[in-house]
Scaffold this motif. Structure first.
Motif, PDB file in Angstrom:
ATOM      1  N   GLU A   1     -14.107  -9.444  12.531  1.00 28.64           N
ATOM      2  CA  GLU A   1     -14.155  -8.056  12.283  1.00 28.64           C
ATOM      3  C   GLU A   1     -12.790  -7.564  12.505  1.00 28.64           C
ATOM      4  OE1 GLU A   1     -16.518  -5.848  14.976  1.00 28.64           O
ATOM      5  OE2 GLU A   1     -16.607  -4.061  13.499  1.00 28.64           O
TER       6      GLU A   1
ATOM      7  N   HIS B   1     -19.184  -1.048   8.486  1.00 28.74           N
ATOM      8  CA  HIS B   1     -19.389   0.550   8.559  1.00 28.74           C
ATOM      9  C   HIS B   1     -18.095   1.331   8.646  1.00 28.74           C
ATOM     10  CE1 HIS B   1     -18.360   0.038  13.105  1.00 28.74           C
ATOM     11  NE2 HIS B   1     -18.947  -1.192  12.747  1.00 28.74           N
TER      12      HIS B   1
ATOM     13  N   THR C   1     -15.021  -0.838   8.876  1.00 25.99           N
ATOM     14  CA  THR C   1     -15.034  -2.249   9.292  1.00 25.99           C
ATOM     15  C   THR C   1     -15.343  -3.221   8.017  1.00 25.99           C
ATOM     16  OG1 THR C   1     -17.160  -2.615  10.100  1.00 25.99           O
ATOM     17  CG2 THR C   1     -15.444  -1.521  11.585  1.00 25.99           C
TER      18      THR C   1
ATOM     19  N   ASP D   1     -12.663  -0.879  15.889  1.00 29.07           N
ATOM     20  CA  ASP D   1     -13.826  -2.077  16.098  1.00 29.07           C
ATOM     21  C   ASP D   1     -13.229  -3.396  15.510  1.00 29.07           C
ATOM     22  OD1 ASP D   1     -16.318  -3.232  16.494  1.00 29.07           O
ATOM     23  OD2 ASP D   1     -17.398  -2.180  15.042  1.00 29.07           O
TER      24      ASP D   1
ATOM     25  N   GLU E   1     -16.828  -7.000   8.621  1.00 30.63           N
ATOM     26  CA  GLU E   1     -17.382  -7.772   9.797  1.00 30.63           C
ATOM     27  C   GLU E   1     -18.335  -8.948   9.289  1.00 30.63           C
ATOM     28  OE1 GLU E   1     -19.778  -5.745  12.640  1.00 30.63           O
ATOM     29  OE2 GLU E   1     -19.116  -3.981  11.795  1.00 30.63           O
TER      30      GLU E   1
HETATM   31 CO    CO Z   1     -18.414  -3.162  13.525  1.00 28.03          CO
END
Ligand code: CO
Ligand code: MF3
Ligand code: CO
Length: 293
Positions: free
Chosen positions: A275, A211, A242, A148, A244
């Motif tokens: 991120e 997260h 992550t 991500d 972000e």
């Molecule tokens: Co994310």
């Protein structure tokens, strides 16, 4: 007769047959396994195994190759839905799945957030204009593994405000990543962002967090982008999450539009976000979606 030596000493040869001393071999493994169990049971955090990390890294490579091509497309006149079509097709062509599509009802394959949109912008017929800033947030699933990452781009010639908020958001993520190491805490990560961004006269969004990620889109822990040094969960090798930060030029307050996704600043001020997916290593950190900040 009593056998005094039931317990394996630290300096004994390891019973696994490696020839190494126990303390340099399976004694550590035992520690790792119990840490893994502790993080799972106490915090619901899945510490990743090497083969899982490799899977996430591969997914990250795909993500970044798509992101680089998106960056080349960005120009005034481009429809945000064209970014969606491109990201969707590139993802599927690589044998991957765009995680956002149908995630909790999200209707598209990528989030595209312009100007005062903080996050979760839905691609549409809206056209990018000269001076806009636009965040593109990509999450492929490759061989079951998630990575991500997002970046905020300038459209055409940046405005002074655009330049300011994009630079502060990028620098916030850079500082947060550099705070990651075993023994540091999630509070250290949040503090690195809040301390810097607020000193620049900007504000940190609190309603959305980083997260855990890798086996699922959103795993434990939650990674707050504000906090106090030394507080919060201690980081340990094998954690993947992550960071972000969403940084606003004005106040941090936000609301979500009627579409139930698009989050925008209440004061209409610009918001920028970067991120990356970060692995905690023995030595510190490794970004599994690395790009320069
Ligand atoms: Co994310
Ligand atoms: N990629 C976003 C994040 O960083 C989540 C988007 S959820 C979606 O966590 F449904 F909007 F795609
Ligand atoms: Co994202």
């Amino acid at each position: 007769m009593k056998n005094k030596k039931l317990k394996i000493g630290r300096n004994d040869i390891c019973p696994c047959g490696s020839g190494k001393k126990f303390k340099n071999c399976c004694r550590n493994r035992k520690k790792e396994i119990s840490l893994k169990e502790e993080y799972k049971n106490r915090y619901g955090i899945h510490l990743k195994e090497p083969h899982e990390i490799e899977g996430i890294r591969k997914c990250g490579e795909l993500l970044l190759s798509i992101m680089d091509d998106v960056e080349k497309m960005i120009c005034p006149g481009l429809k945000t839905d064209e970014i969606n079509t491109f990201v969707h097709n590139r993802t599927v062509q690589a044998g991957a799945i765009p995680a956002p599509l149908n995630y909790r009802g999200f209707p598209k394959s990528v989030c595209v957030s312009i100007n005062e949109v903080i996050c979760h912008g839905i691609p549409s017929e809206r056209i990018l204009e000269d001076g806009d800033i636009v965040n593109v947030d990509i999450t492929p699933i490759l061989d079951g593994y998630y990575a991500d990452a997002s970046k905020t781009f300038f459209v055409g010639t940046p405005t002074r405000d655009g330049e300011k908020i994009v630079n502060v958001a990028a620098q916030s993520l850079k500082r947060a990543i550099e705070a990651v190491a075993p023994g540091a805490t999630l509070g250290d990560v949040g503090w690195a962002i809040q301390n810097y961004a607020e000193a620049q006269g900007c504000s940190v969004v609190r309603e959305f967090v980083g997260h855990g990620v890798g086996i699922d889109f959103h795993e434990q822990p939650q990674v707050l982008h504000f906090g106090k040094r030394g507080k919060g969960l201690p980081l340990v090798p094998g954690m993947v999450f992550t960071i972000e930060p969403m940084i606003n030029l004005g106040k941090r307050d936000l609301h979500v539009l009627e579409d139930r996704w698009t989050a925008v600043t209440n004061d209409g001020s610009l918001s920028a976000q970067f991120e990356q997916t970060i692995l905690v290593t023995e030595a510190g950190y490794e970004s599994l979606t690395p790009y320069d900040l």
